[in-house]
Enzyme design. Structure first.
Site, PDB file in Angstrom:
ATOM      1  N   ARG A  26      -3.255   4.917 -18.319  1.00  0.00           N
ATOM      2  CA  ARG A  26      -4.356   4.764 -18.262  1.00  0.00           C
ATOM      3  C   ARG A  26      -4.371   5.901 -20.103  1.00  0.00           C
ATOM      4  O   ARG A  26      -5.205   5.084 -21.445  1.00  0.00           O
ATOM      5  CB  ARG A  26      -5.738   5.945 -18.241  1.00  0.00           C
ATOM      6  N   GLU A  52       1.002  14.677  -3.520  1.00  0.00           N
ATOM      7  CA  GLU A  52      -0.134  15.635  -2.617  1.00  0.00           C
ATOM      8  C   GLU A  52       1.247  15.466  -2.039  1.00  0.00           C
ATOM      9  O   GLU A  52       1.618  16.450  -1.317  1.00  0.00           O
ATOM     10  CB  GLU A  52      -0.574  14.922  -2.839  1.00  0.00           C
TER      11      GLU A  52
HETATM   12  P1  AMP Z   1      -2.066  15.676 -13.052  1.00  0.00           P
HETATM   13  O1  AMP Z   1       0.297  15.485 -12.901  1.00  0.00           O
HETATM   14  O2  AMP Z   1      -2.507  16.605 -11.287  1.00  0.00           O
HETATM   15  O3  AMP Z   1      -1.810  16.546 -13.853  1.00  0.00           O
HETATM   16  O4  AMP Z   1      -2.556  14.208 -12.893  1.00  0.00           O
HETATM   17  C1  AMP Z   1      -2.401  13.032 -13.889  1.00  0.00           C
HETATM   18  C2  AMP Z   1      -2.100  12.067 -14.002  1.00  0.00           C
HETATM   19  O5  AMP Z   1      -3.278  11.592 -12.996  1.00  0.00           O
HETATM   20  C3  AMP Z   1      -3.126  11.279 -15.328  1.00  0.00           C
HETATM   21  O6  AMP Z   1      -2.289  10.443 -15.819  1.00  0.00           O
HETATM   22  C4  AMP Z   1      -4.266  11.242 -14.753  1.00  0.00           C
HETATM   23  O7  AMP Z   1      -4.968   9.733 -15.629  1.00  0.00           O
HETATM   24  C5  AMP Z   1      -4.418  11.230 -13.292  1.00  0.00           C
HETATM   25  N1  AMP Z   1      -5.212  11.632 -12.631  1.00  0.00           N
HETATM   26  C6  AMP Z   1      -5.143  12.896 -11.709  1.00  0.00           C
HETATM   27  N2  AMP Z   1      -6.984  13.387 -12.173  1.00  0.00           N
HETATM   28  C7  AMP Z   1      -7.927  12.280 -12.072  1.00  0.00           C
HETATM   29  C8  AMP Z   1      -9.142  12.517 -11.833  1.00  0.00           C
HETATM   30  N3  AMP Z   1      -9.682  13.538 -11.071  1.00  0.00           N
HETATM   31  N4  AMP Z   1      -9.125  11.380 -12.496  1.00  0.00           N
HETATM   32  C9  AMP Z   1      -8.658  10.835 -13.763  1.00  0.00           C
HETATM   33  N5  AMP Z   1      -7.446  10.663 -13.771  1.00  0.00           N
HETATM   34  C10 AMP Z   1      -7.079  11.098 -13.011  1.00  0.00           C
END
Ligand code: AMP
Length: 172
Positions: free
Chosen positions: A60, A97
């Site tokens: 995205r 995770e």
């Molecule tokens: P993080 O590595 O935990 O910061 O997760 C970021 C990535 O996961 C991004 O590329 C987001 O597109 C996706 N992502 C994580 N959490 C969400 C959420 N609650 N809603 C949509 N996309 C998420």
């Protein structure tokens, strides 16, 4: 104005797995005014900052990254999951995770010293963006800023990106 944009973000509980409240940006993208406003609001933040290249994260992130690169008259570089890019790549490992994953960027995508803006749709725990900074650093380019449409502040991703200028349009 940001409230109007927030109204275009759809919450999907338990997607893609139980316990995750997924921020679905497709209603915002679908709305010509909202999409334009989002891109322009992110873009104007960097108006007086020369950006050579927007580096965006699969999948995205590409949507916003491409629009923002066009707006800023910058080039565009994709960061993709392992095995998707056809040429030789830099690699960075990041935590999921359960376990780890690898993302890649083409070896010749950036020149040393180029001014880079990193872009994604959502900043959650920050692990993905941290790996993206690793890739840009391997290429010896300069991270001028990190821009996201949505910041899930309660997950404290920003704290893992200390030292970088993180700008988010919509915060939760
Ligand atoms: P993080 O590595 O935990 O910061 O997760 C970021 C990535 O996961 C991004 O590329 C987001 O597109 C996706 N992502 C994580 N959490 C969400 C959420 N609650 N809603 C949509 N996309 C998420």
């Amino acid at each position: 104005m940001n409230e109007a944009l927030k109204a275009k973000i759809r919450d999907i509980p338990d997607f893609p797995q139980k316990g995750i409240l997924f921020k679905d940006i497709t209603p915002l993208l679908n709305d010509a005014t909202a999409f334009r406003q989002a891109v322009e609001s992110l873009g104007t933040h960097y108006q007086s900052t020369p950006i050579d290249v927007v580096v965006s994260i699969e999948a995205r992130g590409f949507i916003l990254g491409a629009a923002l690169a066009y707006y800023l008259q910058a080039g565009l570089v994709p960061i993709r999951k392992a095995g998707k890019l056809p040429y030789r790549t830099h690699k960075a490992t990041y935590e999921l995770e359960y376990g780890t994953d690898v993302m890649e960027m083409h070896l010749d995508a950036l020149q040393p010293g180029q001014h880079v803006l990193l872009v994604d749709d959502v900043l959650a725990t920050g692990g993905t963006m941290l790996a993206a900074t690793d890739l840009v650093k391997q290429a010896q380019a300069n991270i001028i800023g990190i821009a996201v449409l949505i910041e899930l502040s309660f997950l404290k991703g920003r704290e893992r990106l200390k030292g970088y200028d993180v700008f988010s349009l919509l915060r939760y």
